[in-house]
Write a protein that holds these residues in place. Structure first.
Motif, mmCIF file in Angstrom:
data_model
loop_
_atom_site.group_PDB
_atom_site.id
_atom_site.type_symbol
_atom_site.label_atom_id
_atom_site.label_comp_id
_atom_site.label_asym_id
_atom_site.label_seq_id
_atom_site.Cartn_x
_atom_site.Cartn_y
_atom_site.Cartn_z
ATOM 1 N N HIS A 156 0.862 -1.189 0.000
ATOM 2 C CA HIS A 156 0.000 0.000 0.000
ATOM 3 C C HIS A 156 0.893 1.232 0.000
ATOM 4 O O HIS A 156 1.794 1.367 0.839
ATOM 5 C CB HIS A 156 -0.916 0.022 1.223
ATOM 6 C CG HIS A 156 -1.758 1.266 1.306
ATOM 7 N ND1 HIS A 156 -2.736 1.559 0.394
ATOM 8 C CD2 HIS A 156 -1.743 2.299 2.191
ATOM 9 C CE1 HIS A 156 -3.300 2.716 0.714
ATOM 10 N NE2 HIS A 156 -2.716 3.177 1.794
ATOM 11 N N TRP A 200 1.039 5.347 0.198
ATOM 12 C CA TRP A 200 0.261 6.507 0.616
ATOM 13 C C TRP A 200 1.094 7.768 0.467
ATOM 14 O O TRP A 200 2.327 7.740 0.500
ATOM 15 C CB TRP A 200 -0.216 6.359 2.064
ATOM 16 C CG TRP A 200 0.887 6.357 3.084
ATOM 17 C CD1 TRP A 200 1.796 5.371 3.305
ATOM 18 C CD2 TRP A 200 1.203 7.403 4.001
ATOM 19 N NE1 TRP A 200 2.647 5.711 4.306
ATOM 20 C CE2 TRP A 200 2.315 6.965 4.761
ATOM 21 C CE3 TRP A 200 0.659 8.652 4.268
ATOM 22 C CZ2 TRP A 200 2.890 7.742 5.767
ATOM 23 C CZ3 TRP A 200 1.228 9.423 5.268
ATOM 24 C CH2 TRP A 200 2.325 8.960 6.009
ATOM 25 N N ARG A 205 -1.230 8.314 8.228
ATOM 26 C CA ARG A 205 -0.422 7.093 8.270
ATOM 27 C C ARG A 205 -1.184 5.953 8.943
ATOM 28 O O ARG A 205 -1.106 4.803 8.506
ATOM 29 C CB ARG A 205 0.890 7.361 9.005
ATOM 30 C CG ARG A 205 1.822 6.157 9.017
ATOM 31 C CD ARG A 205 3.110 6.465 9.736
ATOM 32 N NE ARG A 205 3.965 5.291 9.774
ATOM 33 C CZ ARG A 205 4.797 4.927 8.804
ATOM 34 N NH1 ARG A 205 4.894 5.672 7.719
ATOM 35 N NH2 ARG A 205 5.539 3.844 8.911
ATOM 36 N N ARG A 206 -1.925 6.262 9.998
ATOM 37 C CA ARG A 206 -2.705 5.219 10.672
ATOM 38 C C ARG A 206 -3.791 4.675 9.738
ATOM 39 O O ARG A 206 -4.051 3.467 9.709
ATOM 40 C CB ARG A 206 -3.319 5.770 11.963
ATOM 41 C CG ARG A 206 -2.304 5.950 13.100
ATOM 42 C CD ARG A 206 -3.002 6.222 14.416
ATOM 43 N NE ARG A 206 -3.668 7.523 14.403
ATOM 44 C CZ ARG A 206 -3.085 8.676 14.724
ATOM 45 N NH1 ARG A 206 -1.794 8.683 15.079
ATOM 46 N NH2 ARG A 206 -3.742 9.805 14.699
ATOM 47 N N GLY A 246 -2.174 2.411 7.369
ATOM 48 C CA GLY A 246 -1.852 1.134 8.003
ATOM 49 C C GLY A 246 -3.050 0.220 8.083
ATOM 50 O O GLY A 246 -2.933 -0.997 7.853
ATOM 51 N N ARG A 247 -4.222 0.785 8.380
ATOM 52 C CA ARG A 247 -5.435 -0.035 8.450
ATOM 53 C C ARG A 247 -5.807 -0.583 7.073
ATOM 54 O O ARG A 247 -6.270 -1.713 6.945
ATOM 55 C CB ARG A 247 -6.591 0.783 9.044
ATOM 56 C CG ARG A 247 -6.472 0.989 10.551
ATOM 57 C CD ARG A 247 -7.809 1.333 11.162
ATOM 58 N NE ARG A 247 -8.216 2.698 10.819
ATOM 59 C CZ ARG A 247 -7.936 3.773 11.543
ATOM 60 N NH1 ARG A 247 -7.222 3.654 12.666
ATOM 61 N NH2 ARG A 247 -8.358 4.960 11.184
ATOM 62 N N LEU A 254 -3.688 -1.272 4.667
ATOM 63 C CA LEU A 254 -2.743 -2.351 4.378
ATOM 64 C C LEU A 254 -3.134 -3.630 5.118
ATOM 65 O O LEU A 254 -3.091 -4.729 4.555
ATOM 66 C CB LEU A 254 -1.330 -1.927 4.757
ATOM 67 C CG LEU A 254 -0.243 -2.985 4.555
ATOM 68 C CD1 LEU A 254 -0.161 -3.400 3.096
ATOM 69 C CD2 LEU A 254 1.109 -2.451 5.031
ATOM 70 N N ILE A 255 -3.521 -3.506 6.383
ATOM 71 C CA ILE A 255 -3.940 -4.676 7.166
ATOM 72 C C ILE A 255 -5.137 -5.357 6.508
ATOM 73 O O ILE A 255 -5.212 -6.589 6.437
ATOM 74 C CB ILE A 255 -4.270 -4.263 8.616
ATOM 75 C CG1 ILE A 255 -2.987 -3.856 9.353
ATOM 76 C CG2 ILE A 255 -4.974 -5.406 9.350
ATOM 77 C CD1 ILE A 255 -3.230 -3.269 10.712
ATOM 78 N N SER A 273 4.014 -7.780 3.846
ATOM 79 C CA SER A 273 3.341 -6.499 3.660
ATOM 80 C C SER A 273 4.377 -5.376 3.582
ATOM 81 O O SER A 273 5.402 -5.407 4.262
ATOM 82 C CB SER A 273 2.362 -6.222 4.803
ATOM 83 O OG SER A 273 3.063 -6.126 6.041
ATOM 84 N N MET A 295 4.364 -1.021 3.393
ATOM 85 C CA MET A 295 3.689 0.266 3.331
ATOM 86 C C MET A 295 4.725 1.320 2.978
ATOM 87 O O MET A 295 5.751 1.451 3.656
ATOM 88 C CB MET A 295 3.002 0.619 4.650
ATOM 89 C CG MET A 295 2.187 1.904 4.542
ATOM 90 S SD MET A 295 1.080 2.177 5.945
ATOM 91 C CE MET A 295 2.264 2.559 7.248
ATOM 92 N N ARG A 303 5.511 5.420 1.426
ATOM 93 C CA ARG A 303 4.978 6.766 1.236
ATOM 94 C C ARG A 303 5.647 7.379 0.015
ATOM 95 O O ARG A 303 6.868 7.361 -0.120
ATOM 96 C CB ARG A 303 5.246 7.628 2.459
ATOM 97 C CG ARG A 303 4.737 9.060 2.324
ATOM 98 C CD ARG A 303 5.012 9.866 3.571
ATOM 99 N NE ARG A 303 4.546 11.229 3.422
ATOM 100 C CZ ARG A 303 4.681 12.170 4.351
ATOM 101 N NH1 ARG A 303 5.276 11.861 5.493
ATOM 102 N NH2 ARG A 303 4.233 13.389 4.144
#
Length: 273
Positions: free
Chosen positions: A37, A39, A55-56, A59-60, A62-63, A80, A82, A84
């Motif tokens: 993911h 961002w 960012r949070r 993260g969700r 991506l989860i 996984s 993540m 930016r």
């Protein structure tokens, strides 16, 4: 050497379909899966609190993608990532160690979205592995008969596309239809064009015995010919560029249009030295 398939995920229906395709390919090819993911949060001059919130959320997202992949691949570990930045370059950079890069068409826009309207074209141009662009199936469309259509024009890229199509067909036990579409008149009569296609298929199909292959030439522009055949195909495979673009740095116009307009998933294959 690690063999993996990388899939971009942004939470959209298109990216969920991309994860489903990637998981299916992992099962068939016995490779590992990486869900990524990308961002692009607020810039440095904005408040740190806003950056943390974005960012949070990323993260969700991506989860969510990883959990979907794990349900589709029970008992298998899913990596996984993540990142930016700009989704296109970030995903393309992961292609160095990937067997395939899978993205969804028409991803979400905005701050947290994966801008796959343009990302699909970017990764198809710059990725170092085949790129598979998928979109959710239309419930109103008739079921696909399950063949793979590959467009060829005699270029090195189309030879690579044919090689990929034959390998994919062998793994999934699907037939392949090879098509050469060209509006202007060939100097050879029609039967010689058919022979040229047959020789091209035969030269690459030695390691893919058992794959049913048909080939034909049509007097039609490549884009409408391939778009028409995508309506009844399981997968459409093309090279990233055709004849006359040996050093091109942009995706061929036909390949780019097919990414956005084809009725089935499109695999774009690049020829490497």
């Amino acid at each position: 050497m690690r063999r993996e398939i990388v899939v971009g995920f942004d939470g959209s229906p298109q990216s969920r379909t991309a994860v489903e395709w990637a998981a299916r390919e992992c099962r068939t090819r016995r490779t590992e899966l990486t869900v990524c993911h990308v961002w692009d949060g607020p810039h440095a001059e904005r408040e740190a609190a806003i950056t943390g919130q974005v960012r949070r959320l990323a993260g969700r997202t991506l989860i969510e993608g990883v959990e979907l992949a794990e349900r589709l691949l029970p008992g298998r570990s899913v990596r996984s990532i993540m990142a930016r930045g700009n989704p296109g370059p970030e995903l393309a950079s992961l292609s160095r160690a990937a067997e395939m890069l899978v993205v969804g068409c028409r991803g979400l826009g905005g701050v947290a979205g994966l801008l796959l309207g343009s990302v699909s074209a970017h990764v198809a141009t710059h990725a170092l592995c085949p790129v598979l662009a998928v979109r959710p199936a239309d419930p109103a469309s008739p079921p696909s008969p399950g063949n793979i259509v590959v467009g060829v024009d005699g270029s090195a890229c189309s030879a690579a596309a044919l090689r990929f199509a034959l390998g994919h067909a062998r793994l999934h036990r699907l037939p392949v239809h090879v098509i050469h579409a060209r509006k202007d008149t060939w100097p050879q009569p029609g039967w010689e064009v058919e022979r040229w296609l047959a020789e091209a298929v035969a030269s690459l199909s030695g390691d893919h015995s058992g794959v049913a292959v048909t080939a034909g030439a049509v007097s039609q522009l490549p884009l409408p010919a391939l778009l028409a055949r995508s309506r009844q195909a399981r997968l459409l495979v093309v090279g990233s560029r055709g004849l006359g673009r040996v050093r091109a740095r942009v995706l061929g116009s036909v390949s780019q249009e097919l990414l956005h307009r084809a009725s089935c998933p499109v695999a774009v294959v690049k020829q490497h030295d």
